[in-house]
Design an enzyme around this catalytic site. Structure first.
Site, short mmCIF file in Angstrom:
data_model
loop_
_atom_site.label_atom_id
_atom_site.label_comp_id
_atom_site.label_asym_id
_atom_site.label_seq_id
_atom_site.Cartn_x
_atom_site.Cartn_y
_atom_site.Cartn_z
CB CYS A 246 0.15 1.08 8.84
SG CYS A 246 1.40 -0.14 8.74
CD GLU B 21 -2.38 -1.05 2.91
OE1 GLU B 21 -3.10 -1.99 3.24
OE2 GLU B 21 -2.15 -0.07 3.66
S1 SF4 Z 1 3.77 -0.58 13.38
FE1 SF4 Z 1 5.08 -2.33 13.98
S2 SF4 Z 1 4.13 -4.15 13.03
FE2 SF4 Z 1 3.25 -2.32 12.03
S3 SF4 Z 1 4.52 -2.01 10.21
FE3 SF4 Z 1 5.40 -0.71 11.83
S4 SF4 Z 1 6.97 -1.99 12.82
FE4 SF4 Z 1 5.67 -3.36 11.61
#
Ligand code: SF4
Length: 381
Positions: A367, A91
Protein backbone atom coordinates in the site's frame (compact mmCIF):
# COMPACT_ATOMS: atom_id res chain seq x y z
CA UNK A 1 -13.88 24.89 -4.58
CA UNK A 2 -17.06 23.77 -6.37
CA UNK A 3 -18.61 20.43 -5.50
CA UNK A 4 -18.03 17.66 -8.00
CA UNK A 5 -21.15 16.17 -9.59
CA UNK A 6 -20.16 12.66 -8.43
CA UNK A 7 -20.21 13.77 -4.79
CA UNK A 8 -24.00 14.17 -4.93
CA UNK A 9 -26.67 11.63 -4.12
CA UNK A 10 -29.81 11.24 -6.24
CA UNK A 11 -31.82 13.07 -3.58
CA UNK A 12 -29.45 16.04 -3.66
CA UNK A 13 -29.59 16.13 -7.46
CA UNK A 14 -33.38 15.93 -7.40
CA UNK A 15 -33.53 18.92 -5.08
CA UNK A 16 -31.15 20.88 -7.32
CA UNK A 17 -33.11 20.04 -10.50
CA UNK A 18 -36.37 20.94 -8.79
CA UNK A 19 -34.98 24.34 -7.89
CA UNK A 20 -34.11 24.80 -11.59
CA UNK A 21 -37.62 23.65 -12.65
CA UNK A 22 -36.09 20.73 -14.51
CA UNK A 23 -38.19 17.57 -14.76
CA UNK A 24 -37.20 14.65 -12.50
CA UNK A 25 -36.48 12.30 -15.43
CA UNK A 26 -33.47 14.48 -16.30
CA UNK A 27 -31.86 13.32 -13.03
CA UNK A 28 -32.29 9.71 -14.16
CA UNK A 29 -30.66 10.57 -17.49
CA UNK A 30 -27.76 12.30 -15.78
CA UNK A 31 -27.20 9.38 -13.40
CA UNK A 32 -27.20 6.97 -16.33
CA UNK A 33 -24.43 9.01 -17.99
CA UNK A 34 -22.39 9.13 -14.81
CA UNK A 35 -22.60 5.58 -13.52
CA UNK A 36 -23.84 3.29 -16.30
CA UNK A 37 -22.05 4.93 -19.21
CA UNK A 38 -19.17 6.32 -17.18
CA UNK A 39 -19.14 9.56 -19.17
CA UNK A 40 -15.99 11.60 -18.66
CA UNK A 41 -17.29 15.07 -19.58
CA UNK A 42 -20.50 17.09 -19.93
CA UNK A 43 -20.40 17.07 -23.74
CA UNK A 44 -20.83 13.29 -23.85
CA UNK A 45 -24.34 13.68 -22.34
CA UNK A 46 -26.04 14.20 -25.67
CA UNK A 47 -29.64 13.63 -24.51
CA UNK A 48 -29.43 16.44 -21.94
CA UNK A 49 -30.42 19.80 -23.49
CA UNK A 50 -27.47 22.13 -24.01
CA UNK A 51 -28.79 24.86 -21.63
CA UNK A 52 -29.08 22.25 -18.84
CA UNK A 53 -25.55 21.02 -19.53
CA UNK A 54 -24.34 24.63 -19.32
CA UNK A 55 -26.15 25.11 -16.02
CA UNK A 56 -24.52 21.94 -14.67
CA UNK A 57 -21.11 23.01 -15.98
CA UNK A 58 -21.46 26.39 -14.26
CA UNK A 59 -22.56 24.89 -10.94
CA UNK A 60 -20.55 21.69 -10.45
CA UNK A 61 -17.08 20.50 -11.29
CA UNK A 62 -16.67 17.25 -13.20
CA UNK A 63 -13.24 15.81 -12.50
CA UNK A 64 -11.98 12.51 -13.76
CA UNK A 65 -8.87 10.82 -12.47
CA UNK A 66 -5.90 11.09 -14.75
CA UNK A 67 -3.92 7.91 -15.23
CA UNK A 68 -0.23 8.50 -14.48
CA UNK A 69 1.01 4.92 -14.42
CA UNK A 70 -0.40 1.45 -14.74
CA UNK A 71 1.54 -1.59 -13.67
CA UNK A 72 0.40 -5.13 -14.32
CA UNK A 73 1.78 -8.22 -12.64
CA UNK A 74 2.16 -11.56 -14.36
CA UNK A 75 -0.98 -12.83 -12.66
CA UNK A 76 -2.87 -9.81 -14.07
CA UNK A 77 -3.16 -7.87 -10.82
CA UNK A 78 -3.03 -4.27 -11.98
CA UNK A 79 -2.02 -1.20 -10.08
CA UNK A 80 -3.24 2.25 -11.16
CA UNK A 81 -1.58 5.47 -10.09
CA UNK A 82 -3.94 8.44 -10.48
CA UNK A 83 -3.41 12.18 -10.48
CA UNK A 84 -6.19 14.17 -8.79
CA UNK A 85 -7.35 17.62 -9.89
CA UNK A 86 -4.89 19.29 -7.48
CA UNK A 87 -1.98 17.15 -8.67
CA UNK A 88 -1.95 14.79 -5.65
CA UNK A 89 -1.37 11.09 -6.38
CA UNK A 90 -3.39 8.08 -5.19
CA UNK A 91 -3.44 4.39 -6.02
CA UNK A 92 -6.03 1.71 -6.75
CA UNK A 93 -5.33 -1.99 -7.29
CA UNK A 94 -7.47 -4.27 -9.46
CA UNK A 95 -7.33 -7.88 -8.34
CA UNK A 96 -9.12 -10.34 -10.60
CA UNK A 97 -10.52 -13.44 -8.84
CA UNK A 98 -8.60 -13.60 -5.63
CA UNK A 99 -10.00 -16.54 -3.68
CA UNK A 100 -7.45 -16.03 -0.89
CA UNK A 101 -8.94 -12.65 -0.07
CA UNK A 102 -12.51 -13.11 1.04
CA UNK A 103 -13.28 -16.78 0.80
CA UNK A 104 -15.18 -17.54 -2.39
CA UNK A 105 -13.30 -18.34 -5.55
CA UNK A 106 -14.90 -16.93 -8.71
CA UNK A 107 -14.16 -14.80 -11.74
CA UNK A 108 -15.01 -11.57 -9.95
CA UNK A 109 -12.95 -8.41 -9.95
CA UNK A 110 -12.02 -6.78 -6.68
CA UNK A 111 -10.85 -3.19 -6.58
CA UNK A 112 -8.80 -1.94 -3.66
CA UNK A 113 -9.39 1.79 -3.29
CA UNK A 114 -7.72 4.66 -1.42
CA UNK A 115 -9.46 7.16 0.85
CA UNK A 116 -6.75 9.67 1.73
CA UNK A 117 -3.64 11.21 0.21
CA UNK A 118 -0.97 9.81 2.52
CA UNK A 119 -1.87 8.67 6.01
CA UNK A 120 -1.50 10.10 9.49
CA UNK A 121 -1.45 6.77 11.33
CA UNK A 122 2.21 5.97 10.69
CA UNK A 123 2.17 2.18 10.87
CA UNK A 124 5.86 1.35 10.94
CA UNK A 125 5.78 -1.14 8.05
CA UNK A 126 3.67 0.90 5.62
CA UNK A 127 4.73 3.07 2.67
CA UNK A 128 1.52 5.16 2.74
CA UNK A 129 2.36 6.82 6.03
CA UNK A 130 6.01 7.54 5.25
CA UNK A 131 5.42 11.10 4.04
CA UNK A 132 2.54 11.79 6.42
CA UNK A 133 -1.05 12.77 5.72
CA UNK A 134 -1.86 15.35 3.03
CA UNK A 135 -5.67 15.41 2.80
CA UNK A 136 -8.89 13.41 2.75
CA UNK A 137 -10.32 12.29 -0.58
CA UNK A 138 -13.71 13.76 -1.45
CA UNK A 139 -16.63 11.38 -2.14
CA UNK A 140 -16.27 11.81 -5.93
CA UNK A 141 -12.53 11.00 -5.78
CA UNK A 142 -13.38 7.75 -4.00
CA UNK A 143 -16.24 6.89 -6.42
CA UNK A 144 -14.13 7.89 -9.45
CA UNK A 145 -11.55 5.17 -8.74
CA UNK A 146 -14.14 2.54 -9.69
CA UNK A 147 -15.35 4.45 -12.77
CA UNK A 148 -11.84 5.34 -13.96
CA UNK A 149 -10.60 1.75 -13.75
CA UNK A 150 -13.64 0.60 -15.70
CA UNK A 151 -13.12 3.34 -18.30
CA UNK A 152 -9.48 2.29 -18.69
CA UNK A 153 -10.50 -1.37 -19.12
CA UNK A 154 -13.19 -0.39 -21.67
CA UNK A 155 -10.63 1.59 -23.67
CA UNK A 156 -8.33 -1.44 -23.70
CA UNK A 157 -11.17 -3.63 -24.93
CA UNK A 158 -12.00 -1.10 -27.67
CA UNK A 159 -8.38 -0.98 -28.83
CA UNK A 160 -8.34 -4.78 -28.90
CA UNK A 161 -11.54 -4.79 -30.96
CA UNK A 162 -10.16 -2.24 -33.43
CA UNK A 163 -6.95 -4.19 -33.86
CA UNK A 164 -8.76 -7.45 -34.30
CA UNK A 165 -11.27 -6.28 -36.89
CA UNK A 166 -10.84 -3.18 -38.97
CA UNK A 167 -14.59 -2.95 -39.74
CA UNK A 168 -15.48 -3.15 -36.01
CA UNK A 169 -17.97 -0.51 -34.78
CA UNK A 170 -16.45 2.92 -34.23
CA UNK A 171 -16.24 3.61 -30.53
CA UNK A 172 -14.40 6.88 -30.42
CA UNK A 173 -16.91 9.08 -28.62
CA UNK A 174 -15.22 10.79 -25.64
CA UNK A 175 -14.13 7.83 -23.49
CA UNK A 176 -16.78 5.98 -25.45
CA UNK A 177 -19.49 6.59 -22.82
CA UNK A 178 -21.09 3.32 -23.82
CA UNK A 179 -23.41 1.40 -21.58
CA UNK A 180 -21.46 -1.62 -20.35
CA UNK A 181 -21.91 -4.01 -17.46
CA UNK A 182 -20.08 -3.23 -14.23
CA UNK A 183 -16.62 -4.81 -14.28
CA UNK A 184 -15.92 -4.40 -10.58
CA UNK A 185 -18.15 -6.41 -8.29
CA UNK A 186 -16.19 -6.24 -5.06
CA UNK A 187 -14.59 -3.32 -3.31
CA UNK A 188 -12.05 -3.44 -0.53
CA UNK A 189 -11.34 -0.12 1.12
CA UNK A 190 -7.79 -0.99 1.99
CA UNK A 191 -5.63 1.30 -0.15
CA UNK A 192 -3.88 4.45 0.93
CA UNK A 193 -5.18 6.10 4.09
CA UNK A 194 -7.19 5.11 7.15
CA UNK A 195 -10.77 4.87 5.77
CA UNK A 196 -12.53 5.52 9.07
CA UNK A 197 -10.53 8.73 9.59
CA UNK A 198 -12.39 10.08 6.53
CA UNK A 199 -15.73 8.74 7.76
CA UNK A 200 -18.27 11.16 6.23
CA UNK A 201 -16.74 11.20 2.75
CA UNK A 202 -16.19 7.45 2.76
CA UNK A 203 -19.77 6.69 3.77
CA UNK A 204 -21.20 9.04 1.16
CA UNK A 205 -19.01 7.50 -1.56
CA UNK A 206 -19.95 3.96 -0.55
CA UNK A 207 -23.66 4.85 -0.52
CA UNK A 208 -23.27 6.15 -4.10
CA UNK A 209 -21.36 3.03 -5.16
CA UNK A 210 -23.99 0.83 -3.51
CA UNK A 211 -27.15 2.61 -4.74
CA UNK A 212 -29.07 0.98 -7.61
CA UNK A 213 -28.97 4.34 -9.43
CA UNK A 214 -25.19 4.57 -8.83
CA UNK A 215 -22.59 1.80 -8.78
CA UNK A 216 -25.09 -0.95 -7.88
CA UNK A 217 -22.43 -2.86 -5.91
CA UNK A 218 -23.96 -4.81 -3.00
CA UNK A 219 -23.02 -3.60 0.50
CA UNK A 220 -21.97 -7.15 1.35
CA UNK A 221 -19.47 -6.95 -1.49
CA UNK A 222 -17.84 -3.92 0.10
CA UNK A 223 -15.23 -4.44 2.82
CA UNK A 224 -13.99 -1.56 4.93
CA UNK A 225 -10.63 -2.12 6.53
CA UNK A 226 -9.42 -0.16 9.55
CA UNK A 227 -6.24 -0.09 11.58
CA UNK A 228 -8.44 -0.02 14.68
CA UNK A 229 -10.36 3.24 15.18
CA UNK A 230 -12.66 1.84 17.85
CA UNK A 231 -15.10 4.82 18.15
CA UNK A 232 -15.70 4.85 14.37
CA UNK A 233 -16.23 1.07 14.34
CA UNK A 234 -19.06 1.62 16.83
CA UNK A 235 -20.46 4.36 14.61
CA UNK A 236 -20.27 2.09 11.58
CA UNK A 237 -22.08 -0.63 13.51
CA UNK A 238 -25.08 1.71 13.78
CA UNK A 239 -25.24 2.34 9.99
CA UNK A 240 -28.04 0.53 8.21
CA UNK A 241 -25.86 -0.77 5.34
CA UNK A 242 -24.30 -4.20 5.81
CA UNK A 243 -20.71 -3.47 4.91
CA UNK A 244 -18.11 -6.07 5.78
CA UNK A 245 -15.46 -5.10 8.30
CA UNK A 246 -11.79 -6.06 8.24
CA UNK A 247 -9.35 -5.18 10.98
CA UNK A 248 -5.72 -4.60 10.05
CA UNK A 249 -4.56 -6.39 13.17
CA UNK A 250 -0.94 -7.40 12.48
CA UNK A 251 -0.38 -8.22 16.15
CA UNK A 252 -2.52 -10.01 18.74
CA UNK A 253 -0.94 -8.52 21.85
CA UNK A 254 -0.66 -4.87 22.84
CA UNK A 255 3.13 -5.22 22.99
CA UNK A 256 3.44 -6.33 19.34
CA UNK A 257 0.71 -4.04 18.00
CA UNK A 258 2.01 -0.93 19.77
CA UNK A 259 5.49 -1.62 18.42
CA UNK A 260 4.35 -1.45 14.79
CA UNK A 261 1.02 0.43 14.94
CA UNK A 262 0.93 3.69 16.96
CA UNK A 263 -2.90 3.65 16.77
CA UNK A 264 -2.83 0.84 19.34
CA UNK A 265 -1.60 3.24 22.03
CA UNK A 266 -4.75 5.30 21.57
CA UNK A 267 -7.14 2.39 21.08
CA UNK A 268 -5.57 -0.70 22.70
CA UNK A 269 -6.78 -4.23 21.99
CA UNK A 270 -9.32 -4.26 24.84
CA UNK A 271 -11.12 -1.23 23.41
CA UNK A 272 -10.80 -2.48 19.82
CA UNK A 273 -12.15 -5.91 20.77
CA UNK A 274 -15.18 -4.39 22.51
CA UNK A 275 -15.97 -2.25 19.43
CA UNK A 276 -15.62 -5.27 17.14
CA UNK A 277 -17.93 -7.27 19.39
CA UNK A 278 -20.55 -4.55 19.05
CA UNK A 279 -20.15 -4.60 15.24
CA UNK A 280 -20.39 -8.37 15.27
CA UNK A 281 -23.55 -8.40 17.39
CA UNK A 282 -25.29 -5.68 15.39
CA UNK A 283 -24.38 -6.97 11.94
CA UNK A 284 -24.22 -10.70 12.70
CA UNK A 285 -21.37 -11.00 10.22
CA UNK A 286 -17.99 -12.64 10.33
CA UNK A 287 -15.08 -10.25 10.69
CA UNK A 288 -11.77 -10.54 8.92
CA UNK A 289 -8.39 -9.98 10.53
CA UNK A 290 -5.65 -8.86 8.16
CA UNK A 291 -2.33 -10.05 9.53
CA UNK A 292 0.85 -9.06 7.71
CA UNK A 293 3.57 -11.53 8.63
CA UNK A 294 6.80 -9.66 9.39
CA UNK A 295 9.95 -11.64 10.10
CA UNK A 296 11.03 -11.51 13.74
CA UNK A 297 8.16 -9.21 14.74
CA UNK A 298 4.86 -11.13 14.72
CA UNK A 299 5.58 -14.43 12.95
CA UNK A 300 6.56 -16.72 15.86
CA UNK A 301 4.34 -19.73 16.55
CA UNK A 302 3.83 -18.32 20.08
CA UNK A 303 1.92 -15.42 18.51
CA UNK A 304 -0.69 -17.77 17.07
CA UNK A 305 -2.08 -18.40 20.57
CA UNK A 306 -3.33 -14.88 21.38
CA UNK A 307 -4.31 -14.49 17.72
CA UNK A 308 -6.40 -17.65 17.77
CA UNK A 309 -8.03 -16.62 21.06
CA UNK A 310 -9.00 -13.24 19.63
CA UNK A 311 -10.25 -14.72 16.36
CA UNK A 312 -12.45 -17.21 18.21
CA UNK A 313 -13.84 -14.56 20.53
CA UNK A 314 -14.83 -12.35 17.59
CA UNK A 315 -15.74 -15.10 15.07
CA UNK A 316 -13.09 -13.72 12.77
CA UNK A 317 -11.24 -15.35 9.94
CA UNK A 318 -7.58 -14.53 9.50
CA UNK A 319 -5.93 -13.45 6.24
CA UNK A 320 -2.20 -13.94 6.51
CA UNK A 321 -0.22 -11.73 4.16
CA UNK A 322 3.54 -12.16 3.88
CA UNK A 323 5.12 -8.70 4.12
CA UNK A 324 5.99 -6.87 0.89
CA UNK A 325 9.35 -5.22 1.39
CA UNK A 326 9.21 -1.41 1.24
CA UNK A 327 12.28 0.50 0.15
CA UNK A 328 13.73 2.46 3.09
CA UNK A 329 12.04 0.32 5.77
CA UNK A 330 13.93 -2.34 7.75
CA UNK A 331 11.20 -5.02 7.89
CA UNK A 332 11.53 -8.36 6.11
CA UNK A 333 9.15 -11.01 4.80
CA UNK A 334 9.43 -14.37 6.61
CA UNK A 335 10.43 -17.43 4.57
CA UNK A 336 7.75 -19.56 2.96
CA UNK A 337 8.22 -22.35 5.52
CA UNK A 338 7.65 -19.93 8.43
CA UNK A 339 4.47 -18.58 6.80
CA UNK A 340 3.11 -22.07 6.14
CA UNK A 341 3.92 -23.12 9.74
CA UNK A 342 2.08 -20.06 11.10
CA UNK A 343 -0.97 -20.96 8.98
CA UNK A 344 -0.92 -24.60 10.11
CA UNK A 345 -0.65 -23.54 13.78
CA UNK A 346 -3.79 -21.40 13.41
CA UNK A 347 -5.65 -24.18 11.63
CA UNK A 348 -4.68 -26.59 14.40
CA UNK A 349 -6.41 -24.23 16.83
CA UNK A 350 -9.52 -24.39 14.61
CA UNK A 351 -9.29 -20.85 13.30
CA UNK A 352 -10.38 -20.26 9.69
CA UNK A 353 -7.31 -18.81 8.02
CA UNK A 354 -5.82 -18.28 4.59
CA UNK A 355 -2.30 -17.46 3.50
CA UNK A 356 -2.11 -15.07 0.59
CA UNK A 357 0.20 -16.46 -2.02
CA UNK A 358 1.00 -12.91 -2.96
CA UNK A 359 -0.45 -11.29 -6.03
CA UNK A 360 1.21 -8.11 -7.14
CA UNK A 361 4.51 -8.54 -5.28
CA UNK A 362 6.33 -7.56 -8.45
CA UNK A 363 4.39 -4.30 -8.94
CA UNK A 364 5.14 -2.30 -5.80
CA UNK A 365 1.85 -3.63 -4.47
CA UNK A 366 2.46 -2.74 -0.83
CA UNK A 367 0.00 0.00 0.00
CA UNK A 368 1.33 3.43 -1.00
CA UNK A 369 4.55 2.18 -2.52
CA UNK A 370 3.98 3.19 -6.14
CA UNK A 371 2.80 6.68 -5.19
CA UNK A 372 5.77 7.24 -2.90
CA UNK A 373 8.26 6.07 -5.50
CA UNK A 374 6.68 8.20 -8.24
CA UNK A 375 6.42 11.31 -6.05
CA UNK A 376 10.09 11.02 -5.10
CA UNK A 377 11.16 10.44 -8.69
CA UNK A 378 9.01 13.21 -10.21
CA UNK A 379 11.19 16.20 -9.21
CA UNK A 380 14.18 14.39 -10.71
CA UNK A 381 12.46 13.92 -14.11
S1 SF4 B 1 -1.39 0.55 7.20
FE1 SF4 B 1 -1.41 2.21 8.74
S2 SF4 B 1 -0.12 3.86 7.87
FE2 SF4 B 1 -0.64 2.43 6.19
S3 SF4 B 1 -2.46 3.32 5.24
FE3 SF4 B 1 -3.20 1.82 6.75
S4 SF4 B 1 -3.51 3.00 8.64
FE4 SF4 B 1 -2.25 4.26 7.28
Amino acid sequence: MTTDIKSLTREELKAQFKSWNEPAYRVTQLLEWLYARRAANWDAMTNLPKPLREKLRGTFSFNCLQLVLKQGAHDTTQKFLWKLADGALVESVLIPANPALYGESSDRHTLCISTQVGCAYGCKFCASGLDGWKRNLTPDEIVEQVLAVERAQMRNAECGMRNEKSDAPKLDTPHSALRAPRLIDNIVVMGMGEPLANYENLLKALKILNAPWGGGIGARKITISTSGLAPQIRRLAAEPLQFRLAISLHGATDAVRSRIMPVNRKHPLKELTAACEQYQIQKGRMLTFEYILIAGVNDSIEQTKPLAALAKKLFAKVNLIPYNTVEGLPWKRPGETACEAFLRALEKQKVPATLRREKGGDIDAACGQLRLKTERELPAR
